[in-house]
Design a protein around this motif. Structure first.
Motif, PDB file in Angstrom:
ATOM      1  N   UNK A 281      39.861  18.276  47.359  1.00 45.90           N
ATOM      2  CA  UNK A 281      40.563  18.980  48.632  1.00 45.90           C
ATOM      3  C   UNK A 281      42.025  19.372  48.110  1.00 45.90           C
ATOM      4  N   UNK A 282      42.772  18.715  47.105  1.00 45.03           N
ATOM      5  CA  UNK A 282      44.097  19.190  46.959  1.00 45.03           C
ATOM      6  C   UNK A 282      43.984  20.510  46.023  1.00 45.03           C
ATOM      7  N   UNK A 283      42.899  20.842  45.370  1.00 48.24           N
ATOM      8  CA  UNK A 283      42.498  21.959  44.746  1.00 48.24           C
ATOM      9  C   UNK A 283      42.093  23.155  45.695  1.00 48.24           C
TER      10      UNK A 283
ATOM     11  N   UNK B  37      48.136   5.568  42.783  1.00 54.59           N
ATOM     12  CA  UNK B  37      48.207   5.805  41.361  1.00 54.59           C
ATOM     13  C   UNK B  37      46.604   6.087  40.586  1.00 54.59           C
ATOM     14  N   UNK B  38      45.510   5.626  41.030  1.00 57.53           N
ATOM     15  CA  UNK B  38      44.414   6.018  40.594  1.00 57.53           C
ATOM     16  C   UNK B  38      44.194   7.557  40.759  1.00 57.53           C
ATOM     17  N   UNK B  39      44.488   8.201  41.899  1.00 57.39           N
ATOM     18  CA  UNK B  39      44.281   9.753  42.221  1.00 57.39           C
ATOM     19  C   UNK B  39      44.999  10.287  40.875  1.00 57.39           C
ATOM     20  N   UNK B  40      46.448   9.919  40.778  1.00 60.02           N
ATOM     21  CA  UNK B  40      47.199  10.443  39.727  1.00 60.02           C
ATOM     22  C   UNK B  40      46.484  10.682  38.349  1.00 60.02           C
ATOM     23  N   UNK B  41      45.733   9.383  38.035  1.00 59.80           N
ATOM     24  CA  UNK B  41      45.081   9.482  36.780  1.00 59.80           C
ATOM     25  C   UNK B  41      44.025  10.061  36.647  1.00 59.80           C
TER      26      UNK B  41
ATOM     27  N   UNK C 296      48.177  16.823  47.702  1.00 58.43           N
ATOM     28  CA  UNK C 296      48.802  17.683  47.181  1.00 58.43           C
ATOM     29  C   UNK C 296      50.218  17.702  46.705  1.00 58.43           C
ATOM     30  N   UNK C 297      50.747  16.537  47.159  1.00 60.77           N
ATOM     31  CA  UNK C 297      52.226  16.302  47.085  1.00 60.77           C
ATOM     32  C   UNK C 297      52.635  16.274  45.603  1.00 60.77           C
ATOM     33  N   UNK C 298      53.974  16.448  45.474  1.00 63.73           N
ATOM     34  CA  UNK C 298      54.663  16.392  44.343  1.00 63.73           C
ATOM     35  C   UNK C 298      54.407  14.929  43.620  1.00 63.73           C
ATOM     36  N   UNK C 299      54.474  14.056  44.451  1.00 65.35           N
ATOM     37  CA  UNK C 299      54.248  12.663  43.953  1.00 65.35           C
ATOM     38  C   UNK C 299      53.214  12.421  43.067  1.00 65.35           C
ATOM     39  N   UNK C 300      52.096  12.943  43.684  1.00 64.28           N
ATOM     40  CA  UNK C 300      50.954  12.616  42.890  1.00 64.28           C
ATOM     41  C   UNK C 300      50.657  13.572  41.745  1.00 64.28           C
ATOM     42  N   UNK C 301      50.870  14.679  41.988  1.00 64.49           N
ATOM     43  CA  UNK C 301      50.838  15.945  41.022  1.00 64.49           C
ATOM     44  C   UNK C 301      51.725  15.956  39.609  1.00 64.49           C
TER      45      UNK C 301
END
Length: 385
Positions: A236-238, A280-284, A366-371
């Motif tokens: 979804x973020x993409x 955290x899991x989404x970022x990884x 899609x936030x900078x925090x995760x990306x």
């Protein structure tokens, strides 16, 4: 006649021909004026145990004591003396020269972290001539150790029966060769803890290994793929995945998920069912996909993900190569936890990797925090020095 040592502060000094006898030929201690050397208490105990010292005087004008008394006195006066002695003696028996690395006893010229107890040099070399082979951090079974800064160290874990298990902690890197771009228009329904795409193109699962088929191959309903929340949030973020409905909007006349968009809705659901670990899991997960690997759940192995480096088709799937656990950089391992993870990974022929990451609170998928979250890869495996 073997020489006698005497305690001088946190160290033991030995005179006579000590420099030639112990430092020059066998790498013990550090030289002082003349032929005198200074030994750490661990080194002195080892020489005393071997019979290379006849005794050690604990105070001026005191009679020298033997190994048993010296060992007990040092264990009472020095932090973690017993476990450090066991590791020192074991590595000496394996043929390594070592230097204590803790203040006030720097390990030669080696620049090592404060947590390192000894530096072991390449076999056959001395502190003057050798390169450091293992920067050794000694850990008792009931201690804990910080995940941050472990890369580059050798962990020597001493259990309650005084057996020693060695682990190598190294900076890791996971990179694959899976060449797949998901289609640009997927529509899904957000359930309580997953997303269902009813008419997914065949390649989404067969080539990209996204999700799992909802039913068997012989079912009347074909093309239905259920995605985990991290898979769905990443898609979804993409801008690849949209949501037609969620369990909250079923029956609503609009039939569509509004608000801040599908990524935000999926991330909000992930946080609701999993808490802060979801970010955290989404970022990884994102980092692994960006590295052309395929991350899938590692639940069967007690991990967050297992990874496939090169997926051509699910029908010809290779073995996964890594188990990945996501931890905060402030995480502290218990030695038992670490040993269990590494042993299990080795038993199923995989590499154990810890992904250290912190994601700032707030934001959508899609936030900078995760990306932009930093991820440090820490690979830990068994080692035989």
């Amino acid at each position: 006649m073997q020489p006698t040592g005497h305690v001088h502060g946190d160290a033991v000094r030995v005179a006579g021909d000590a420099r030639q006898r112990f430092y020059d030929s066998r790498g013990y201690g550090r030289p002082l004026a003349g032929n005198e050397i200074e030994l750490s208490r661990v080194e002195a105990a080892h020489l005393l145990f071997r019979g290379d010292l006849s005794g050690i005087a604990l105070a001026a004008d005191a009679d020298p004591v033997g190994f048993e008394r010296f060992f007990v006195e040092c264990a009472a006066a020095t932090d973690r003396f017993a476990v450090r002695y066991l590791v020192y003696a074991d590595l000496r028996d394996r043929g390594f020269y070592l230097s204590p690395a803790r203040d006030p006893w720097p390990g030669g010229s080696a620049a090592v972290a404060d947590a390192v107890d000894f530096v072991a040099y390449e076999r056959g070399s001395t502190p003057d001539t050798g390169n450091v082979k293992y920067p050794v951090q000694v850990v008792g079974e009931r201690e804990s150790l910080s995940a941050a800064g472990l890369a580059g160290r050798t962990l020597a874990i001493v259990d309650e029966e005084s057996d020693i298990t060695y682990f190598a902690a190294e900076s890791g890197r996971i990179a694959g060769a899976t060449d797949y771009e998901p289609p640009a228009a997927l529509m899904g329904v957000l359930l309580s803890d997953r997303v269902v795409v009813w008419d997914a193109p065949e390649g989404l699962y067969e080539r990209g290994f996204y999700g799992q088929p909802l039913t068997g191959r012989a079912a009347a309903v074909e093309g239905a793929i259920q995605l985990s929340l991290v898979e769905a949030a990443s898609l979804a973020a993409d801008d690849v995945l949209s949501l037609s409905a969620s369990v909250e909007t079923v029956g609503d006349s609009s039939g569509e998920v509004g608000g801040d968009g599908p990524a935000a809705a999926i991330v909000a659901r992930g946080r609701a069912v999993e808490g802060e670990r979801f970010d955290r899991r989404l970022a990884v997960y994102n980092r692994l996909r960006e590295a052309d690997t395929v991350p899938k759940t590692g639940f069967k192995f007690g991990a967050d993900f297992r990874t496939y480096l090169d997926v051509e088709t699910v029908d010809d799937l290779p073995h996964s190569e890594h188990l990945v656990r996501v931890v905060d950089p402030d995480h502290r391992f218990s030695p038992r936890e670490l040993s269990l993870d590494v042993r299990l990974a080795g038993g199923v022929r995989k590499e154990m990797v810890f992904a250290l990451t912190t994601v700032a609170a707030g934001g959508d998928g899609d936030s900078d925090a995760v990306r932009n979250a930093d991820v440090e890869w820490l690979s830990i495996g068994r080692l035989t020095p």
